[in-house]
Design a protein around this motif. Sequence first.
Motif, PDB file in Angstrom:
ATOM      1  N   ALA A 184      -0.430  -5.941  -1.077  1.00 35.08           N
ATOM      2  CA  ALA A 184      -0.367  -7.359  -0.717  1.00 35.08           C
ATOM      3  C   ALA A 184       0.340  -8.055  -1.866  1.00 35.08           C
ATOM      4  O   ALA A 184       0.028  -7.810  -3.031  1.00 35.08           O
ATOM      5  N   ALA A 185       1.294  -8.902  -1.530  1.00 42.64           N
ATOM      6  CA  ALA A 185       2.068  -9.551  -2.585  1.00 42.64           C
ATOM      7  C   ALA A 185       2.414 -10.983  -2.209  1.00 42.64           C
ATOM      8  O   ALA A 185       2.642 -11.298  -1.044  1.00 42.64           O
ATOM      9  N   ALA A 186       2.430 -11.822  -3.228  1.00 47.45           N
ATOM     10  CA  ALA A 186       3.037 -13.143  -3.112  1.00 47.45           C
ATOM     11  C   ALA A 186       4.489 -12.910  -3.524  1.00 47.45           C
ATOM     12  O   ALA A 186       4.883 -13.181  -4.653  1.00 47.45           O
ATOM     13  N   TYR A 187       5.258 -12.336  -2.627  1.00 43.21           N
ATOM     14  CA  TYR A 187       6.569 -11.774  -2.952  1.00 43.21           C
ATOM     15  C   TYR A 187       7.667 -12.839  -3.042  1.00 43.21           C
ATOM     16  O   TYR A 187       8.519 -12.787  -3.905  1.00 43.21           O
ATOM     17  N   LYS A 188       7.617 -13.779  -2.126  1.00 45.14           N
ATOM     18  CA  LYS A 188       8.688 -14.773  -2.103  1.00 45.14           C
ATOM     19  C   LYS A 188       8.441 -15.870  -3.131  1.00 45.14           C
ATOM     20  O   LYS A 188       7.294 -16.230  -3.409  1.00 45.14           O
ATOM     21  N   LYS A 189       9.509 -16.399  -3.688  1.00 46.59           N
ATOM     22  CA  LYS A 189       9.408 -17.448  -4.707  1.00 46.59           C
ATOM     23  C   LYS A 189       8.609 -18.623  -4.165  1.00 46.59           C
ATOM     24  O   LYS A 189       8.798 -19.045  -3.030  1.00 46.59           O
ATOM     25  N   GLY A 190       7.694 -19.119  -4.974  1.00 44.90           N
ATOM     26  CA  GLY A 190       6.868 -20.255  -4.577  1.00 44.90           C
ATOM     27  C   GLY A 190       5.569 -19.853  -3.912  1.00 44.90           C
ATOM     28  O   GLY A 190       4.675 -20.677  -3.744  1.00 44.90           O
ATOM     29  N   SER A 191       5.430 -18.584  -3.526  1.00 42.32           N
ATOM     30  CA  SER A 191       4.164 -18.142  -2.934  1.00 42.32           C
ATOM     31  C   SER A 191       3.221 -17.703  -4.046  1.00 42.32           C
ATOM     32  O   SER A 191       3.648 -17.374  -5.140  1.00 42.32           O
ATOM     33  N   SER A 192       1.924 -17.722  -3.749  1.00 45.86           N
ATOM     34  CA  SER A 192       0.939 -17.444  -4.794  1.00 45.86           C
ATOM     35  C   SER A 192      -0.400 -17.092  -4.185  1.00 45.86           C
ATOM     36  O   SER A 192      -0.803 -17.676  -3.175  1.00 45.86           O
TER      37      SER A 192
ATOM     38  N   GLY B  66      -1.327  -6.706 -10.347  1.00 47.09           N
ATOM     39  CA  GLY B  66      -0.275  -6.664 -11.346  1.00 47.09           C
ATOM     40  C   GLY B  66       0.790  -7.690 -11.029  1.00 47.09           C
ATOM     41  O   GLY B  66       0.766  -8.326  -9.976  1.00 47.09           O
ATOM     42  N   LYS B  67       1.709  -7.850 -11.944  1.00 46.72           N
ATOM     43  CA  LYS B  67       2.807  -8.811 -11.774  1.00 46.72           C
ATOM     44  C   LYS B  67       4.009  -8.113 -11.143  1.00 46.72           C
ATOM     45  O   LYS B  67       4.393  -7.026 -11.545  1.00 46.72           O
ATOM     46  N   ILE B  68       4.587  -8.765 -10.140  1.00 46.17           N
ATOM     47  CA  ILE B  68       5.810  -8.305  -9.492  1.00 46.17           C
ATOM     48  C   ILE B  68       6.807  -9.452  -9.576  1.00 46.17           C
ATOM     49  O   ILE B  68       6.473 -10.583  -9.227  1.00 46.17           O
ATOM     50  N   LYS B  69       8.001  -9.170 -10.040  1.00 44.61           N
ATOM     51  CA  LYS B  69       9.020 -10.213 -10.072  1.00 44.61           C
ATOM     52  C   LYS B  69       9.319 -10.640  -8.643  1.00 44.61           C
ATOM     53  O   LYS B  69       9.709  -9.822  -7.803  1.00 44.61           O
ATOM     54  N   GLN B  70       9.100 -11.908  -8.350  1.00 47.85           N
ATOM     55  CA  GLN B  70       9.245 -12.385  -6.985  1.00 47.85           C
ATOM     56  C   GLN B  70      10.673 -12.210  -6.496  1.00 47.85           C
ATOM     57  O   GLN B  70      11.635 -12.489  -7.198  1.00 47.85           O
ATOM     58  N   GLY B  71      10.788 -11.711  -5.269  1.00 47.58           N
ATOM     59  CA  GLY B  71      12.081 -11.512  -4.647  1.00 47.58           C
ATOM     60  C   GLY B  71      12.802 -10.247  -5.077  1.00 47.58           C
ATOM     61  O   GLY B  71      13.907  -9.982  -4.621  1.00 47.58           O
ATOM     62  N   ASP B  72      12.175  -9.434  -5.931  1.00 45.18           N
ATOM     63  CA  ASP B  72      12.818  -8.232  -6.469  1.00 45.18           C
ATOM     64  C   ASP B  72      12.206  -6.997  -5.812  1.00 45.18           C
ATOM     65  O   ASP B  72      11.103  -6.576  -6.151  1.00 45.18           O
ATOM     66  N   GLU B  73      12.931  -6.408  -4.853  1.00 49.13           N
ATOM     67  CA  GLU B  73      12.410  -5.258  -4.110  1.00 49.13           C
ATOM     68  C   GLU B  73      12.211  -4.036  -5.009  1.00 49.13           C
ATOM     69  O   GLU B  73      11.284  -3.266  -4.821  1.00 49.13           O
ATOM     70  N   HIS B  74      13.073  -3.864  -6.015  1.00 54.19           N
ATOM     71  CA  HIS B  74      12.910  -2.739  -6.938  1.00 54.19           C
ATOM     72  C   HIS B  74      11.632  -2.884  -7.773  1.00 54.19           C
ATOM     73  O   HIS B  74      10.950  -1.897  -8.049  1.00 54.19           O
ATOM     74  N   ALA B  75      11.291  -4.117  -8.154  1.00 55.41           N
ATOM     75  CA  ALA B  75      10.042  -4.352  -8.883  1.00 55.41           C
ATOM     76  C   ALA B  75       8.845  -4.008  -7.993  1.00 55.41           C
ATOM     77  O   ALA B  75       7.851  -3.441  -8.463  1.00 55.41           O
ATOM     78  N   LEU B  76       8.949  -4.309  -6.718  1.00 57.80           N
ATOM     79  CA  LEU B  76       7.900  -3.978  -5.758  1.00 57.80           C
ATOM     80  C   LEU B  76       7.737  -2.460  -5.654  1.00 57.80           C
ATOM     81  O   LEU B  76       6.620  -1.933  -5.662  1.00 57.80           O
ATOM     82  N   MET B  77       8.843  -1.746  -5.603  1.00 59.86           N
ATOM     83  CA  MET B  77       8.808  -0.277  -5.540  1.00 59.86           C
ATOM     84  C   MET B  77       8.204   0.307  -6.820  1.00 59.86           C
ATOM     85  O   MET B  77       7.387   1.229  -6.754  1.00 59.86           O
ATOM     86  N   ARG B  78       8.609  -0.225  -7.978  1.00 55.70           N
ATOM     87  CA  ARG B  78       8.040   0.274  -9.238  1.00 55.70           C
ATOM     88  C   ARG B  78       6.543   0.043  -9.292  1.00 55.70           C
ATOM     89  O   ARG B  78       5.788   0.887  -9.816  1.00 55.70           O
ATOM     90  N   PHE B  79       6.077  -1.070  -8.768  1.00 53.91           N
ATOM     91  CA  PHE B  79       4.640  -1.368  -8.707  1.00 53.91           C
ATOM     92  C   PHE B  79       3.919  -0.309  -7.853  1.00 53.91           C
ATOM     93  O   PHE B  79       2.870   0.199  -8.225  1.00 53.91           O
ATOM     94  N   ALA B  80       4.525   0.073  -6.725  1.00 54.28           N
ATOM     95  CA  ALA B  80       3.930   1.093  -5.848  1.00 54.28           C
ATOM     96  C   ALA B  80       3.890   2.444  -6.564  1.00 54.28           C
ATOM     97  O   ALA B  80       2.897   3.173  -6.478  1.00 54.28           O
ATOM     98  N   VAL B  81       4.965   2.797  -7.266  1.00 54.97           N
ATOM     99  CA  VAL B  81       5.033   4.080  -7.957  1.00 54.97           C
ATOM    100  C   VAL B  81       3.927   4.182  -8.994  1.00 54.97           C
ATOM    101  O   VAL B  81       3.342   5.246  -9.196  1.00 54.97           O
ATOM    102  N   SER B  82       3.602   3.068  -9.641  1.00 56.26           N
ATOM    103  CA  SER B  82       2.585   3.098 -10.705  1.00 56.26           C
ATOM    104  C   SER B  82       1.168   3.291 -10.156  1.00 56.26           C
ATOM    105  O   SER B  82       0.226   3.453 -10.914  1.00 56.26           O
ATOM    106  N   LYS B  83       0.988   3.255  -8.843  1.00 56.59           N
ATOM    107  CA  LYS B  83      -0.336   3.371  -8.240  1.00 56.59           C
ATOM    108  C   LYS B  83      -0.530   4.739  -7.653  1.00 56.59           C
ATOM    109  O   LYS B  83      -1.419   5.174  -7.128  1.00 56.59           O
TER     110      LYS B  83
END
Length: 194
Positions: free
Chosen positions: A112-120, A177-194
Amino acid sequence: MITLTKEDGPADLDGVTHLSIGASWDPTAGSSGGLLGKLRHKTGTDLDLIAIAMHGGDPVRLAGLDSLDPMGNGSMVHSGDNQTGHGDGDDETVTVEFARLPSHITSIVFIAAAYKKGSSFQKARNISFKVYDASGGSSQQVADIWPSMLTQDNGCAVAKAIRVGGTWKLEVINETGKIKQGDEHALMRFAVSK
């Protein structure tokens, strides 16, 4: 109904051919009162449920955001993007049909992520995840997963379905954890770390 926790360890999915994870949340005005608070509540907040199919430690497909059937065969399907959290029931759902998944998929991480800019996460309340057994053609809720609400992070690895030989197990991760909003690669790296 049971609540799955990280401490429970992996749950066997014996007999489950179709697994669904649903995410729901309610919009909140936060601490803003008056007109600004009413506007924020009306527009809601955009959280996203994302499933990332893994081959070992390598992310290979993503269901969510604008990808509803990343395998192209209906084996991992996202219900679509709810951008407000308004409405009853699950706001977003991912359904997995295990038998149709390619054999090289070793796990699926549900985030679950507040992925888009401005979401939280702070602009939402009553965030919950439901686990469904959809094997018989109709979905039956079998468990809940309750994430911690005390986070300033914008990503939560909720659970992971893991292939063990010819069967699957579901493990609660519930780590933020923190995911850079709008960055799909950051989202993938977050998944890999789990």
